[in-house]
Scaffold this motif. Structure first.
Motif, PDB file in Angstrom:
ATOM      1  N   PRO A   5     124.324 -15.053   7.338  1.00 54.76           N
ATOM      2  CA  PRO A   5     122.943 -14.835   6.907  1.00 54.76           C
ATOM      3  C   PRO A   5     122.102 -15.899   6.672  1.00 54.76           C
ATOM      4  O   PRO A   5     122.483 -16.946   6.240  1.00 54.76           O
ATOM      5  CB  PRO A   5     123.304 -14.065   5.732  1.00 54.76           C
ATOM      6  N   GLY A   6     120.711 -15.819   6.983  1.00 59.90           N
ATOM      7  CA  GLY A   6     119.685 -16.870   6.914  1.00 59.90           C
ATOM      8  C   GLY A   6     118.506 -16.198   7.478  1.00 59.90           C
ATOM      9  O   GLY A   6     118.239 -15.058   8.171  1.00 59.90           O
ATOM     10  N   PRO A   7     117.173 -17.033   7.092  1.00 62.86           N
ATOM     11  CA  PRO A   7     115.866 -16.357   7.274  1.00 62.86           C
ATOM     12  C   PRO A   7     115.775 -16.450   8.921  1.00 62.86           C
ATOM     13  O   PRO A   7     115.252 -15.433   9.444  1.00 62.86           O
ATOM     14  CB  PRO A   7     115.066 -17.536   6.789  1.00 62.86           C
ATOM     15  N   ASP A   8     116.319 -17.222   9.873  1.00 61.01           N
ATOM     16  CA  ASP A   8     116.119 -17.178  11.207  1.00 61.01           C
ATOM     17  C   ASP A   8     116.961 -15.786  11.675  1.00 61.01           C
ATOM     18  O   ASP A   8     116.304 -15.068  12.588  1.00 61.01           O
ATOM     19  CB  ASP A   8     116.991 -18.477  11.976  1.00 61.01           C
ATOM     20  N   GLN A   9     117.993 -15.661  11.229  1.00 61.42           N
ATOM     21  CA  GLN A   9     118.838 -14.386  11.784  1.00 61.42           C
ATOM     22  C   GLN A   9     118.094 -13.221  11.419  1.00 61.42           C
ATOM     23  O   GLN A   9     117.855 -12.293  12.082  1.00 61.42           O
ATOM     24  CB  GLN A   9     120.355 -14.434  10.949  1.00 61.42           C
ATOM     25  N   ALA A  10     117.738 -13.205  10.155  1.00 64.74           N
ATOM     26  CA  ALA A  10     116.842 -12.063   9.362  1.00 64.74           C
ATOM     27  C   ALA A  10     115.520 -11.654  10.346  1.00 64.74           C
ATOM     28  O   ALA A  10     115.106 -10.491  10.741  1.00 64.74           O
ATOM     29  CB  ALA A  10     116.303 -12.000   8.161  1.00 64.74           C
ATOM     30  N   PHE A  11     114.860 -12.823  10.574  1.00 65.39           N
ATOM     31  CA  PHE A  11     113.631 -12.759  11.623  1.00 65.39           C
ATOM     32  C   PHE A  11     113.905 -12.055  12.941  1.00 65.39           C
ATOM     33  O   PHE A  11     113.422 -11.153  13.606  1.00 65.39           O
ATOM     34  CB  PHE A  11     112.957 -14.003  11.606  1.00 65.39           C
ATOM     35  N   VAL A  12     114.888 -12.775  13.512  1.00 67.72           N
ATOM     36  CA  VAL A  12     115.346 -12.368  14.913  1.00 67.72           C
ATOM     37  C   VAL A  12     115.705 -10.750  14.999  1.00 67.72           C
ATOM     38  O   VAL A  12     115.434  -9.995  15.797  1.00 67.72           O
ATOM     39  CB  VAL A  12     116.414 -13.403  15.800  1.00 67.72           C
ATOM     40  N   THR A  13     116.657 -10.476  14.021  1.00 68.19           N
ATOM     41  CA  THR A  13     117.095  -9.075  13.716  1.00 68.19           C
ATOM     42  C   THR A  13     116.013  -8.276  13.599  1.00 68.19           C
ATOM     43  O   THR A  13     115.928  -7.242  14.482  1.00 68.19           O
ATOM     44  CB  THR A  13     118.046  -9.117  12.752  1.00 68.19           C
ATOM     45  N   ARG A  14     115.066  -8.533  12.902  1.00 65.16           N
ATOM     46  CA  ARG A  14     114.094  -7.369  12.525  1.00 65.16           C
ATOM     47  C   ARG A  14     113.171  -7.260  13.790  1.00 65.16           C
ATOM     48  O   ARG A  14     112.594  -6.237  13.976  1.00 65.16           O
ATOM     49  CB  ARG A  14     113.312  -7.736  11.277  1.00 65.16           C
ATOM     50  N   SER A  15     112.731  -8.526  14.316  1.00 61.63           N
ATOM     51  CA  SER A  15     111.948  -8.516  15.432  1.00 61.63           C
ATOM     52  C   SER A  15     112.355  -7.594  16.626  1.00 61.63           C
ATOM     53  O   SER A  15     111.586  -6.923  17.068  1.00 61.63           O
ATOM     54  CB  SER A  15     111.574 -10.014  15.843  1.00 61.63           C
ATOM     55  N   ALA A  59     102.965 -11.466  21.478  1.00 63.11           N
ATOM     56  CA  ALA A  59     104.144 -12.258  21.631  1.00 63.11           C
ATOM     57  C   ALA A  59     103.743 -13.652  20.832  1.00 63.11           C
ATOM     58  O   ALA A  59     104.773 -14.224  20.027  1.00 63.11           O
ATOM     59  CB  ALA A  59     104.302 -12.524  23.087  1.00 63.11           C
ATOM     60  N   SER A  60     102.479 -13.864  20.925  1.00 60.59           N
ATOM     61  CA  SER A  60     102.021 -15.390  20.377  1.00 60.59           C
ATOM     62  C   SER A  60     102.301 -15.442  18.728  1.00 60.59           C
ATOM     63  O   SER A  60     102.831 -16.164  18.156  1.00 60.59           O
ATOM     64  CB  SER A  60     100.725 -15.656  20.830  1.00 60.59           C
ATOM     65  N   SER A  61     102.036 -13.855  18.264  1.00 60.80           N
ATOM     66  CA  SER A  61     102.105 -14.076  16.738  1.00 60.80           C
ATOM     67  C   SER A  61     103.523 -13.859  16.330  1.00 60.80           C
ATOM     68  O   SER A  61     103.940 -14.586  15.454  1.00 60.80           O
ATOM     69  CB  SER A  61     101.338 -12.472  16.460  1.00 60.80           C
ATOM     70  N   ILE A  62     104.453 -13.169  17.135  1.00 63.07           N
ATOM     71  CA  ILE A  62     105.793 -13.401  16.952  1.00 63.07           C
ATOM     72  C   ILE A  62     106.392 -14.635  17.044  1.00 63.07           C
ATOM     73  O   ILE A  62     107.128 -15.199  16.287  1.00 63.07           O
ATOM     74  CB  ILE A  62     106.713 -12.367  17.860  1.00 63.07           C
ATOM     75  N   TYR A  63     106.083 -15.307  18.154  1.00 65.11           N
ATOM     76  CA  TYR A  63     106.498 -16.767  18.471  1.00 65.11           C
ATOM     77  C   TYR A  63     105.933 -17.510  17.151  1.00 65.11           C
ATOM     78  O   TYR A  63     106.890 -18.593  16.586  1.00 65.11           O
ATOM     79  CB  TYR A  63     105.800 -17.208  19.453  1.00 65.11           C
ATOM     80  N   ARG A  64     104.852 -17.566  16.938  1.00 66.54           N
ATOM     81  CA  ARG A  64     104.440 -18.393  15.648  1.00 66.54           C
ATOM     82  C   ARG A  64     105.100 -17.962  14.486  1.00 66.54           C
ATOM     83  O   ARG A  64     105.353 -19.068  13.633  1.00 66.54           O
ATOM     84  CB  ARG A  64     102.726 -18.027  15.506  1.00 66.54           C
ATOM     85  N   ASP A  65     105.207 -16.930  13.920  1.00 70.87           N
ATOM     86  CA  ASP A  65     105.856 -16.496  12.628  1.00 70.87           C
ATOM     87  C   ASP A  65     107.406 -17.069  12.750  1.00 70.87           C
ATOM     88  O   ASP A  65     107.963 -17.416  11.917  1.00 70.87           O
ATOM     89  CB  ASP A  65     105.885 -15.075  12.438  1.00 70.87           C
ATOM     90  N   ALA A  66     107.933 -16.862  13.989  1.00 66.27           N
ATOM     91  CA  ALA A  66     109.482 -17.361  14.037  1.00 66.27           C
ATOM     92  C   ALA A  66     109.570 -18.921  14.110  1.00 66.27           C
ATOM     93  O   ALA A  66     110.455 -19.450  13.429  1.00 66.27           O
ATOM     94  CB  ALA A  66     109.980 -16.825  15.253  1.00 66.27           C
ATOM     95  N   LEU A  67     108.505 -19.617  14.563  1.00 66.17           N
ATOM     96  CA  LEU A  67     108.412 -21.255  14.396  1.00 66.17           C
ATOM     97  C   LEU A  67     108.106 -21.530  12.914  1.00 66.17           C
ATOM     98  O   LEU A  67     108.973 -22.361  12.670  1.00 66.17           O
ATOM     99  CB  LEU A  67     107.031 -21.709  15.334  1.00 66.17           C
ATOM    100  N   LEU A  68     107.276 -20.793  12.173  1.00 65.68           N
ATOM    101  CA  LEU A  68     107.123 -20.995  10.748  1.00 65.68           C
ATOM    102  C   LEU A  68     108.509 -20.951  10.046  1.00 65.68           C
ATOM    103  O   LEU A  68     108.627 -21.692   8.957  1.00 65.68           O
ATOM    104  CB  LEU A  68     105.677 -20.490  10.313  1.00 65.68           C
ATOM    105  N   THR A  69     108.940 -19.799  10.291  1.00 65.05           N
ATOM    106  CA  THR A  69     110.049 -19.441   9.603  1.00 65.05           C
ATOM    107  C   THR A  69     111.248 -20.392   9.690  1.00 65.05           C
ATOM    108  O   THR A  69     111.791 -20.946   8.777  1.00 65.05           O
ATOM    109  CB  THR A  69     110.604 -17.961  10.042  1.00 65.05           C
ATOM    110  N   ASN A  70     111.521 -21.061  10.861  1.00 68.05           N
ATOM    111  CA  ASN A  70     112.227 -21.902  11.139  1.00 68.05           C
ATOM    112  C   ASN A  70     112.287 -23.280  10.540  1.00 68.05           C
ATOM    113  O   ASN A  70     112.696 -23.998   9.791  1.00 68.05           O
ATOM    114  CB  ASN A  70     112.769 -22.280  12.470  1.00 68.05           C
ATOM    115  N   LEU A  71     110.805 -23.709  10.810  1.00 67.42           N
ATOM    116  CA  LEU A  71     110.308 -24.929  10.008  1.00 67.42           C
ATOM    117  C   LEU A  71     110.080 -25.150   8.620  1.00 67.42           C
ATOM    118  O   LEU A  71     110.451 -26.218   7.975  1.00 67.42           O
ATOM    119  CB  LEU A  71     108.890 -25.033  10.483  1.00 67.42           C
TER     120      LEU A  71
END
Length: 207
Positions: free
Chosen positions: A17-27, A103-115
Motif C-alpha cells: 500500500p502507498g499513495p502511488d498504488q492508491a492513485f493508479v488503482t483509483r484512476s 489525460a493531462s490532468s491525470i498525468y499531472r496529479d499522478a506526477l505530483l502524488t509521486n513527487l
C-alpha cells in the motif's frame, strides 16, 4: 544477477500500500485502463527525481530546510487527494464517460502524488545502496537510476492492467463508494504519517 533481483524487488514492492498504488488503482477503476496508464506515466516521471536523489546525494536532502518544506507540502497534498476522492452525498464522484478528466490532468496529479512522497526516495536509497557501494562509477549509478524509473513505470502499467479485469470492474461499479472511501482513508493516513514525520524532523532540527 543482482540487478535482476533489484528489479524484482522493485516490482514486488509496488504491491504494498502507498499513495502511488492508491492513485493508479483509483484512476483505473474510475476512468479506465487509459487513465491508469497516464497515471503510471506520471508516477514514472516523478520517479526520475527520486532515482536521481537516491543515486547521488541520497536521503541527506531531507534533513535540510528543503526537506522539511517537502514533507509539509507532501502531507497537505495527500490530505487534499483524500478529500478529493471521498464520496459525497451518497454518490461516488466518478463522472459519466463523457466527462472523464483529461489525460493531462491525470498525468499531472499522478506526477505530483509521486513527487510529494519523499519516503519513496528513502526506499530507493536503502534498496540501491548495496549495489552502489560495490560500484562507484557514474555510469553504473546512471544505469541503476534508469532501472528504477523503467521498472517502476512498467510495474504501474501492469498494475493498471490487472484492474482492467472485468470482475474487478464489476465489483467497483457495485461498491464504488466503499472502494473510494477506503482509498481516501488510505491517502489520509499517508498524509497524517507524513505530518508526523515532518514534526519529528522539526523537533530533531532544533534539538
Amino acid at each position: 544477477m543482482e540487478e535482476l533481483i533489484f528489479a524484482g524487488i522493485l516490482l514486488l514492492s509496488q504491491a504494498s500500500p502507498g499513495p502511488d498504488q492508491a492513485f493508479v488503482t483509483r484512476s483505473t477503476l474510475a476512468y479506465g485502463f487509459g487513465a491508469g496508464v497516464m497515471a503510471a506515466l506520471g508516477i514514472g516521471t516523478g520517479v526520475v527525481a527520486h532515482a536521481a536523489l537516491a543515486c547521488t546525494v541520497g536521503a541527506s536532502v531531507f534533513h535540510s530546510p528543503l526537506g522539511l518544506a517537502l514533507f509539509c507540502l507532501a502531507s497537505c497534498w495527500m490530505l487534499y487527494l483524500a478529500w478529493k476522492i471521498w464520496p459525497r452525498g451518497g454518490k461516488s464522484p466518478v463522472p459519466a464517460d463523457g466527462n472523464i478528466p483529461p489525460a493531462s490532468s491525470i498525468y499531472r496529479d499522478a506526477l505530483l502524488t509521486n513527487l510529494m512522497n519523499p519516503k519513496a526516495t528513502f526506499f530507493f536509497v536503502a534498496l540501491a545502496a548495496p549495489l552502489l557501494e560495490k560500484n562507484h562509477s557514474v555510469s553504473y549509478a546512471f544505469f541503476i537510476g534508469v532501472l528504477i524509473v523503467v521498472t517502476g513505470t512498467v510495474g504501474w502499467i501492469l498494475w493498471a492492467l490487472v484492474f482492467r479485469w472485468h470482475p474487478i470492474r464489476i465489483f467497483y461499479d457495485r461498491h464504488a463508494n466503499w472502494v473510494d472511501a477506503a482509498l481516501s482513508l488510505a491517502l489520509a493516513g499517508f498524509g497524517i504519517s507524513m505530518l508526523y514525520s515532518f514534526g519529528r524532523m522539526v523537533v530533531e532540527s532544533f534539538s
